[in-house]
Design a protein around this motif. Structure first.
Motif, PDB file in Angstrom:
ATOM      1  N   VAL A 136       0.720  -1.085  -0.002  1.00  0.00           N
ATOM      2  CA  VAL A 136       0.072  -0.041  -0.018  1.00  0.00           C
ATOM      3  C   VAL A 136       0.994   1.525   0.119  1.00  0.00           C
ATOM      4  O   VAL A 136       0.552   2.111  -0.793  1.00  0.00           O
ATOM      5  CB  VAL A 136      -0.967  -0.037   1.142  1.00  0.00           C
ATOM      6  N   GLU A 139      -3.392   5.512   1.755  1.00  0.00           N
ATOM      7  CA  GLU A 139      -2.109   4.547   2.041  1.00  0.00           C
ATOM      8  C   GLU A 139      -2.085   4.085   3.478  1.00  0.00           C
ATOM      9  O   GLU A 139      -1.249   4.121   4.210  1.00  0.00           O
ATOM     10  CB  GLU A 139      -0.859   5.379   1.790  1.00  0.00           C
ATOM     11  N   THR A 168      -1.865   1.014   5.863  1.00  0.00           N
ATOM     12  CA  THR A 168      -1.282  -0.135   5.612  1.00  0.00           C
ATOM     13  C   THR A 168      -2.092  -1.374   5.805  1.00  0.00           C
ATOM     14  O   THR A 168      -1.710  -2.191   4.979  1.00  0.00           O
ATOM     15  CB  THR A 168      -0.126  -0.196   6.644  1.00  0.00           C
ATOM     16  N   ASP A 199      -6.259  -0.523   3.793  1.00  0.00           N
ATOM     17  CA  ASP A 199      -6.442  -0.366   2.110  1.00  0.00           C
ATOM     18  C   ASP A 199      -6.150  -1.739   1.514  1.00  0.00           C
ATOM     19  O   ASP A 199      -6.214  -1.861   0.309  1.00  0.00           O
ATOM     20  CB  ASP A 199      -5.907   0.545   1.670  1.00  0.00           C
ATOM     21  N   GLN A 200      -5.447  -2.815   2.433  1.00  0.00           N
ATOM     22  CA  GLN A 200      -5.135  -4.125   1.964  1.00  0.00           C
ATOM     23  C   GLN A 200      -6.533  -4.850   1.340  1.00  0.00           C
ATOM     24  O   GLN A 200      -7.412  -4.377   2.062  1.00  0.00           O
ATOM     25  CB  GLN A 200      -4.441  -4.810   2.505  1.00  0.00           C
ATOM     26  N   SER A 258      -0.780  -4.361  -6.992  1.00  0.00           N
ATOM     27  CA  SER A 258      -1.358  -5.623  -6.447  1.00  0.00           C
ATOM     28  C   SER A 258      -0.807  -6.853  -7.182  1.00  0.00           C
ATOM     29  O   SER A 258      -0.277  -6.745  -8.335  1.00  0.00           O
ATOM     30  CB  SER A 258      -2.826  -5.677  -6.635  1.00  0.00           C
TER      31      SER A 258
END
Length: 895
Positions: free
Chosen positions: A626, A640, A642, A645-646, A763
């Motif tokens: 991220v 962003e 960590t 947002d994954q 990704s």
């Protein structure tokens, strides 16, 4: 009683009421504190008080104030007393730890009162308690000592606080009433009398989400009761010593005398007669009491002698029984407080042998009787320095040289060297991976204690004495490479001696679930069965009778107890494979035969699955890297993040809609040696259309994600990882595996990626999409140079089946998501169904043959005919299992 009252006349009811009124006056309130005004320094004092205005406090708090998560219920007024995260500001003072705090209320008069009830409204923040998170209520009568009457205590990691009655060593029952975020009313009975009473409450909370709250504390009493006092001739006695208890009343006993019922809190220490009578005209009587010579080490014990008779206030007296027996040589030979492995399938850590590796339940303590006589462990306690973990049940007798193993939980299944096997009464141990103190005590007297913090914290294997019993503690693997050996010596041999040895064998070790003939198991004894025969108990992890394990009824054993006749050495029994209908793969099970005074035996069998995997569901994309991307994948306005947002994207390519309720998503880093890496369990009702996607984000606002799924995820379904704290656990520092399983552990899809690809600010994706290898960078698959594409193809075009599944009519109630044959299938509503002639079906959930007919509207309306009730019912997707019974003209439940 109800029928008698219904037949009573108005006059007789009035007479009954007057008679009761003559015995008991109206309830009076001896004490009340509702915190609506501040009583600090006047009505109460506080030790280790704190309040940071947010989430660290032991203070008077307002409803819905910052950091409080209790939500009303029976809350009285606006203010209450709250406690959360006490380790931030506390100090180890006045017998308390730094993560404890206490509030003490001013004394109040109880003269002339009796039959006390302490009542309060209480709540918790979340289900985040551990065993040491206690809420302890203590009482002092007149100038006596403080004594505990009960409170609340956690029953495991991330467990609710549960009500208990007793002292600080009491383990709260899993069946006891639990705290919730809503205030509820809780009671404790107080059975002593005097002139003044004082209350204090201590809380232990060492985590940011651990929170207790209480309000409207009051003591209720009866002011129309007579008093009988109890007094021993001494405050303490040695075991076996004669004792006398004096029972005294204020006025001479009436004609026929005054009879009282007596009770003892511990009959193994103090025996009292069931009744005692003060003779007519007398005011007291001396009662001979037996102080038991129990011939067993149990420390000095406090025993409560109570009196309870109509018309008199309940009362009790404490007496100390001093132990005179030597401490037995009970040795902790092995322990395991941190469990090897990562996920449930990692049986390298399955110490209790129940077929599942559980990061908490595999912990164990192994004790050995190194004495020459049997030791009765009844009532002994395993604990740490904060509270009890296990109370040994009645009848736990450890023979000389023998072992006992206490597992933290699960369903222990195996030989364990013929040792006694128990599971923790608290439902868990909770000994810390980073260190803790293991304490074994009897009656409050310490038998043994070991602090493993400095030497064996985070060992992730057993720690054993080498040599057994007499040696120093070492890591188990350093002795012989094995990680643990609960119940046996390090070489696998049993502790102690046995009079017989069992050998168990089967004529076939592999069976298909639908096999038509059973396996024949043979039990053989080394020596003939003794007089009266030998009862051999058969257990297996393949028989799950309460639904708690993942092994769902793999076999049926019609005779779980086999008796070998006197003088004989063999017997046989049948093992039938059971078609459980679940897609759970081939399952290895263990069948164990054990008997008194015999070394047990086991055989391993494999039950092969006959269910067909009709699913084609793939993990298609994962976003780990991220930082540096400038993205806000979950669209919550923060860039962003960590963890949050994954995401992990999953797509259904089965050619039909499917139900993935209860499916599990794992994210496992190769470098991570710590426990469970389950990151998400798909909630009930999660379904995917053919070519539909679902995106699991590490965090965010689920309402916003759902409302804006069209722009965030191409209209795909969206969820947030729900197993707490680590999001979807994607790493860029290590090679890793992502795994998707059904509810029964069957792997539907598994992919791997490398750290080198994960750490590229984009990704990772399959190439070609849906069918290709997984460890590919997104931009290589994207014609538009996109770095992520949650819910869409790599080029940003939504998957064609995105969106929720809409089920018409009958299909909305009777789904076939778990269908496995023509006559057995799974219904989300009716559970398991059987029929060779649908629409007449037998429902095990309802327990009835029923006829199902789809309503004409096609909106999930169903007419059901119940054969056992001879009635038609109407129900639909919203009201099931509630149904309208046309015969009785009322709404009722089908099950």
């Amino acid at each position: 009683m109800k029928q008698q009252l219904k037949r009573a006349t108005l006059g007789s009811l009035t007479t009954l009421f007057l008679a009761i009124s003559g015995l008991h006056a109206a309830e009076v309130t001896a004490f009340q504190e509702d915190f609506e005004s501040d009583g600090l320094g006047t009505r109460y004092s506080v030790e280790n008080a704190s309040d940071d205005g947010a989430s660290d406090f032991f203070a008077r708090r307002a409803n819905l104030s910052n950091g409080t998560r209790t939500t009303g219920g029976t809350l009285s007024g606006t203010y209450f007393w709250g406690a959360r995260d006490l380790d931030a500001d506390g100090a180890a003072v006045n017998g308390m730890e730094a993560d404890e705090a206490r509030i003490t209320f001013e004394p109040f008069s109880i003269a002339g009162l009796g039959d006390f009830t302490l009542r309060m409204e209480a709540a918790q923040g979340e289900d985040e308690f551990e065993f040491d998170n206690s809420f302890l209520i203590e009482i002092k009568i007149d100038d006596g000592d403080w004594y505990a009457i009960g409170g609340f205590r956690g029953t495991g990691t991330n467990a609710p606080g549960r009500w208990f009655e007793g002292d600080e060593n009491t383990v709260a029952s899993l069946e006891s009433p639990r705290l919730t975020t809503n205030f509820q009313t809780f009671d404790w009975k107080l059975k002593r009398v005097g002139t003044t009473m004082q209350i204090r409450i201590k809380a232990n909370l060492n985590g940011g989400n651990e929170e207790y709250a209480f309000d409207n504390l009051r003591v209720l009493a009866d002011d129309a009761l007579k008093v009988a006092s109890l007094q021993f001739d001494k405050a303490s006695y040695n075991e076996g010593e004669a004792a006398t208890l004096k029972v005294t009343i204020n006025n001479p006993a009436p004609a026929g005398g005054e009879t009282f019922a007596l009770s003892s809190s511990n009959h193994n220490e103090v025996l009292v007669p069931a009744e005692v009578t003060i003779p007519e005209g007398q005011t007291s009587v001396d009662v001979p009491v037996t102080i038991v010579a129990d011939n067993g080490f149990d420390g000095d014990q406090t025993v409560v002698i109570g009196i309870d008779t109509a018309g008199f206030a309940p009362n009790e007296v404490f007496v100390t029984v001093k132990n005179v027996d030597a401490k037995p040589a009970i040795i902790m030979n092995e322990f395991m407080t941190s469990v090897p492995g990562k996920i449930e399938e990692d049986l390298i850590g399955d110490a209790n042998g129940d077929g599942i590796r559980n990061g908490s339940q595999e912990e164990f303590i192994e004790l050995v009787n190194n004495d020459t006589i049997p030791v009765d462990l009844t009532g002994w306690i395993l604990s740490d320095d904060k509270g009890p973990r296990h109370v040994f049940p009645e009848g736990t007798v450890l023979q000389p040289g023998r072992a006992i193993v206490i597992f933290a939980g699960g369903k222990p299944n195996g030989l364990f060297g013929g040792a006694i096997v128990q599971t923790a009464t608290a439902g868990n141990f909770g000994y810390g991976d980073t260190g803790d103190v293991i304490v074994l005590s009897s009656g409050g007297a310490e038998v043994l204690s070991y602090d493993y913090t400095a030497t064996f914290a985070g060992a992730y294997q057993g720690v054993t004495r080498n040599p057994d019993i007499t040696g120093e503690y070492v890591l188990h693997s350093e002795v012989n490479g094995a990680l643990f050996s609960p119940g046996t010596k390090v070489d696998g041999s049993p502790f102690g001696t046995f009079t017989n040895t069992i050998t168990l064998s089967v004529d076939k070790a592999t069976m298909a679930e639908d096999e038509a003939t059973p396996a024949i198991a043979t039990i053989s004894l080394a020596n003939p069965a003794p007089a009266g025969g030998l009862a051999v108990e058969i257990t297996t992890d393949g028989m799950d009778q309460d639904g708690e394990t993942l092994l769902a009824n793999e076999v049926n054993i019609p005779t779980p107890t086999v008796v070998i006749p006197e003088g004989q050495t063999t017997a046989t029994f049948e093992i039938w494979a059971h078609n459980d209908g679940l897609l759970d793969g081939d399952v290895s099970i263990t069948v164990v035969a054990r008997a008194e005074e015999a070394v047990p035996s086991l055989v391993n069998m494999t039950i092969t699955d006959v269910a067909v995997n009709t699913y084609s569901v793939v993990i298609n994309e994962a976003f780990a890297s991220v930082l540096g991307t400038g993205t806000d994948a979950n669209d919550n306005g923060a860039f962003e993040e960590t963890l949050d947002d994954q995401f992990i994207e999953i797509v259904n390519t089965s050619g039909r809609w499917i139900d993935i309720s209860g499916w599990r998503l794992y994210s496992i880093a190769a470098s991570d040696l710590t426990g469970q890496q389950l990151v998400h369990v798909f909630p009930q009702g999660t379904r995917l259309n053919d070519m539909g996607a679902i995106v699991v984000f590490g965090g965010g606002d689920i309402d916003h994600l759902t409302a804006n799924a069209a722009t965030i995820a191409g209209g795909a379904q969206v969820q947030i990882a729900n197993t707490g704290g680590v999001g979807v656990n994607l790493t860029t520092k290590s090679d890793a595996e992502l795994r998707l399983t059904n509810p029964y552990g069957y792997p539907i899809d598994s992919v791997e990626y490398t750290a080198a690809k994960a750490d590229q600010t984009q990704s990772i994706i399959r190439l070609p999409e849906l069918t290709g290898e997984f460890d590919n960078l997104h931009m290589a698959a994207s014609e538009g140079f996109l770095i992520i594409s949650p819910g869409t193809n790599a080029d940003g075009v939504p998957f064609s089946g995105n969106g929720p599944v809409v089920l018409p009519g009958l299909e909305g109630i009777l789904t076939d998501g778990f269908q496995y044959s023509d006559v057995h299938y799974w219904s989300d509503s009716f559970q398991w169904l059987f029929t060779p002639h649908y629409p007449v079906v037998y429902s095990w959930d309802v327990g009835d043959w029923i006829y199902i007919h789809e309503g004409a509207s096609g909106n999930g309306e169903v007419m059901i005919y119940s054969y056992s009730r001879s009635a038609w019912h109407y129900t639909n997707t919203d009201t099931y299992p509630t149904s309208w019974n046309y015969d009785q003209s009322k709404w009722m439940r089908l099950r």
